[in-house]
Scaffold this motif. Structure first.
Motif, PDB file in Angstrom:
ATOM      1  N   PHE A  36      31.071  24.853  41.628  1.00 50.03           N
ATOM      2  CA  PHE A  36      31.941  23.776  42.093  1.00 50.03           C
ATOM      3  C   PHE A  36      32.225  23.869  43.589  1.00 50.03           C
ATOM      4  CE2 PHE A  36      33.293  23.280  37.605  1.00 50.03           C
ATOM      5  CZ  PHE A  36      33.192  21.905  37.511  1.00 50.03           C
ATOM      6  N   LYS A  37      32.493  22.702  44.170  1.00 48.48           N
ATOM      7  CA  LYS A  37      32.978  22.647  45.541  1.00 48.48           C
ATOM      8  C   LYS A  37      34.372  23.273  45.618  1.00 48.48           C
ATOM      9  CE  LYS A  37      30.491  18.408  46.832  1.00 48.48           C
ATOM     10  NZ  LYS A  37      30.621  16.986  47.212  1.00 48.48           N
ATOM     11  N   GLU A  87      40.765  31.419  30.745  1.00 52.36           N
ATOM     12  CA  GLU A  87      40.667  32.697  31.454  1.00 52.36           C
ATOM     13  C   GLU A  87      40.206  32.511  32.899  1.00 52.36           C
ATOM     14  OE1 GLU A  87      38.035  35.063  29.158  1.00 52.36           O
ATOM     15  OE2 GLU A  87      39.470  35.400  27.514  1.00 52.36           O
ATOM     16  N   GLN A  88      39.372  31.491  33.132  1.00 56.26           N
ATOM     17  CA  GLN A  88      38.843  31.233  34.471  1.00 56.26           C
ATOM     18  C   GLN A  88      39.722  30.276  35.287  1.00 56.26           C
ATOM     19  OE1 GLN A  88      36.290  32.716  36.021  1.00 56.26           O
ATOM     20  NE2 GLN A  88      36.068  34.046  34.224  1.00 56.26           N
ATOM     21  N   GLY A  89      40.885  29.914  34.747  1.00 55.60           N
ATOM     22  CA  GLY A  89      41.838  29.125  35.501  1.00 55.60           C
ATOM     23  C   GLY A  89      41.621  27.625  35.469  1.00 55.60           C
ATOM     24  N   PHE A  90      40.816  27.133  34.530  1.00 55.57           N
ATOM     25  CA  PHE A  90      40.620  25.687  34.417  1.00 55.57           C
ATOM     26  C   PHE A  90      41.865  25.038  33.817  1.00 55.57           C
ATOM     27  CE2 PHE A  90      36.317  26.956  35.121  1.00 55.57           C
ATOM     28  CZ  PHE A  90      35.646  25.842  35.615  1.00 55.57           C
ATOM     29  N   THR A 133      34.264  18.821  25.211  1.00 55.24           N
ATOM     30  CA  THR A 133      35.410  19.515  25.801  1.00 55.24           C
ATOM     31  C   THR A 133      35.405  19.285  27.306  1.00 55.24           C
ATOM     32  OG1 THR A 133      35.398  21.227  24.095  1.00 55.24           O
ATOM     33  CG2 THR A 133      36.512  21.743  26.168  1.00 55.24           C
ATOM     34  N   PHE A 134      36.508  18.751  27.830  1.00 53.82           N
ATOM     35  CA  PHE A 134      36.631  18.452  29.251  1.00 53.82           C
ATOM     36  C   PHE A 134      37.676  19.376  29.874  1.00 53.82           C
ATOM     37  CE2 PHE A 134      35.113  14.534  27.339  1.00 53.82           C
ATOM     38  CZ  PHE A 134      34.084  14.171  28.186  1.00 53.82           C
ATOM     39  N   ALA A 135      37.475  19.692  31.133  1.00 54.51           N
ATOM     40  CA  ALA A 135      38.431  20.517  31.871  1.00 54.51           C
ATOM     41  C   ALA A 135      38.293  20.232  33.356  1.00 54.51           C
ATOM     42  CB  ALA A 135      38.192  22.001  31.593  1.00 54.51           C
ATOM     43  N   SER A 136      39.331  20.584  34.120  1.00 55.66           N
ATOM     44  CA  SER A 136      39.340  20.391  35.558  1.00 55.66           C
ATOM     45  C   SER A 136      39.377  21.732  36.263  1.00 55.66           C
ATOM     46  CB  SER A 136      40.551  19.557  35.992  1.00 55.66           C
ATOM     47  OG  SER A 136      40.478  18.247  35.463  1.00 55.66           O
ATOM     48  N   LYS A 137      38.526  21.856  37.280  1.00 50.18           N
ATOM     49  CA  LYS A 137      38.533  23.043  38.141  1.00 50.18           C
ATOM     50  C   LYS A 137      39.441  22.742  39.325  1.00 50.18           C
ATOM     51  CE  LYS A 137      37.129  26.613  40.680  1.00 50.18           C
ATOM     52  NZ  LYS A 137      37.723  26.222  41.960  1.00 50.18           N
ATOM     53  N   PRO A 138      40.580  23.436  39.456  1.00 49.46           N
ATOM     54  CA  PRO A 138      41.493  23.150  40.562  1.00 49.46           C
ATOM     55  C   PRO A 138      40.928  23.591  41.898  1.00 49.46           C
ATOM     56  CG  PRO A 138      42.240  25.063  39.316  1.00 49.46           C
ATOM     57  CD  PRO A 138      41.078  24.487  38.566  1.00 49.46           C
ATOM     58  N   ARG A 139      41.519  23.114  42.965  1.00 43.07           N
ATOM     59  CA  ARG A 139      41.077  23.450  44.319  1.00 43.07           C
ATOM     60  C   ARG A 139      41.148  24.954  44.563  1.00 43.07           C
ATOM     61  NH1 ARG A 139      40.694  20.711  49.151  1.00 43.07           N
ATOM     62  NH2 ARG A 139      41.456  18.814  48.126  1.00 43.07           N
ATOM     63  N   GLY A 140      40.192  25.461  45.342  1.00 43.41           N
ATOM     64  CA  GLY A 140      40.206  26.875  45.723  1.00 43.41           C
ATOM     65  C   GLY A 140      39.330  27.753  44.863  1.00 43.41           C
TER      66      GLY A 140
END
Length: 308
Positions: free
Chosen positions: A196-197, A222-225, A301-308
């Motif tokens: 991811f960006k 666990e990966q913060g999604f 299954t959908f998820a969002s990767k937050p900034r950073g």
């Protein structure tokens, strides 16, 4: 011809969808001097296809006729050669929407499989986006790469033959969206996060078993999604038919205010009541769902990767 750009006339080397009926279609590669046999007779590529407009009605050698259609991702999903189980339009529509895909998006996908979803992604992200797709099986990866070239979309896609769970997508920090359709998606979440960006993005995982979904959700947390959700999309076709409904015979109208009301709906067809029955049979249209539906189980299954 290109799967992401419309062409008006058929040329040699194009892929054309031969439409024989709603439940009968087939793709062909147009070649000068070749011919294709159908139940309505032969189609001669040189005289019947090359130079004709897409959407034309073509008469076959036996006198029957077919339509020749421009290929689209939806038509390709219905006609592609199955190398694996594929995703269909109901799931694909939700994936492209929920991943927020648009022209210019950078997408990482694994596995490529038969390319059903890949073609829909390419049309959505064209003309400036790019798809990095990973396929574990060497022969399938080679076949997919050749199809992308034949369909004039190879400039929008990079095909890699590798194990995404061990080697990742081959790119870092470029993706706006990631899609996983592999047996153990939880093993690829770390690589997906790296792809991811910095601003983050959206991830989708397709799994046929709820146990796979559970393990994937645990890995995502666990990966913060964030914004993790799972849904199942089912398509149900209704059967429209006429039915007869018995209504009590209330006698002649009383001429009151209720009978004077106007309606924009067409009147129901009334069948004369039988002798001494006291009921009038009214024929009306209704829609009923099937008792059983053909299809395959699949969870998105959908998820969002937050900034950073």
């Amino acid at each position: 011809m290109s799967f992401v750009e419309y062409s008006e006339f058929i040329q040699e080397g194009d892929v054309v969808i031969i439409f024989l009926g709603h439940d009968s279609m087939m793709p062909i590669n147009v070649k000068s001097g070749a011919q294709t046999q159908t139940r309505y007779g032969a189609i001669r590529h040189s005289s019947d296809l090359i130079g004709r407009r897409f959407g034309s009605k073509v008469t076959c050698s036996k006198g029957g006729w077919v339509y020749v259609l421009h290929p689209t991702p939806e038509l390709w999903t219905m006609n592609l050669p199955h190398r694996t189980q594929i995703l269909y339009t109901t799931d694909i529509a939700n994936i492209t929407l929920m991943l927020d895909l648009k022209p210019g998006s950078i997408v990482c996908e694994s596995g490529t499989g038969s390319g059903s979803l890949s073609h829909a992604i390419l049309r959505t992200i064209a003309p400036s986006g790019h798809l990095y797709t990973v396929e574990f099986h060497a022969q399938r990866a080679e076949k997919a790469a050749q199809e992308f070239k034949d369909h004039k979309v190879d400039h929008l896609v990079t095909v890699r033959n590798q194990d995404v769970c061990k080697e990742g997508f081959g790119v870092l920090g470029v993706a706006d969206a990631v899609f996983l359709d592999i047996p153990s998606p939880w093993e690829a979440i770390t690589h997906a996060k790296k792809a991811f960006k910095q601003k983050g993005g959206r991830l989708c995982s397709f799994s046929p078993c709820i146990e796979q979904v559970q393990r994937t959700c645990e890995a995502l947390m666990e990966q913060g999604f964030e914004e993790i959700c799972t849904l199942e999309v089912l398509q149900r076709v209704h059967d429209v038919r006429s039915v007869n409904l018995p209504l009590p015979d209330f006698g002649p109208e009383d001429g009151g205010a209720e009978s004077a009301k106007m309606t924009t709906e067409p009147p129901l067809e009334e069948v004369p009541p039988s002798a001494n029955s006291g009921y009038t049979s009214v024929t009306c249209r209704t829609a009923t769902p099937p008792r059983e539906m053909a299809g395959h189980t699949g969870y998105l299954t959908f998820a969002s990767k937050p900034r950073g």
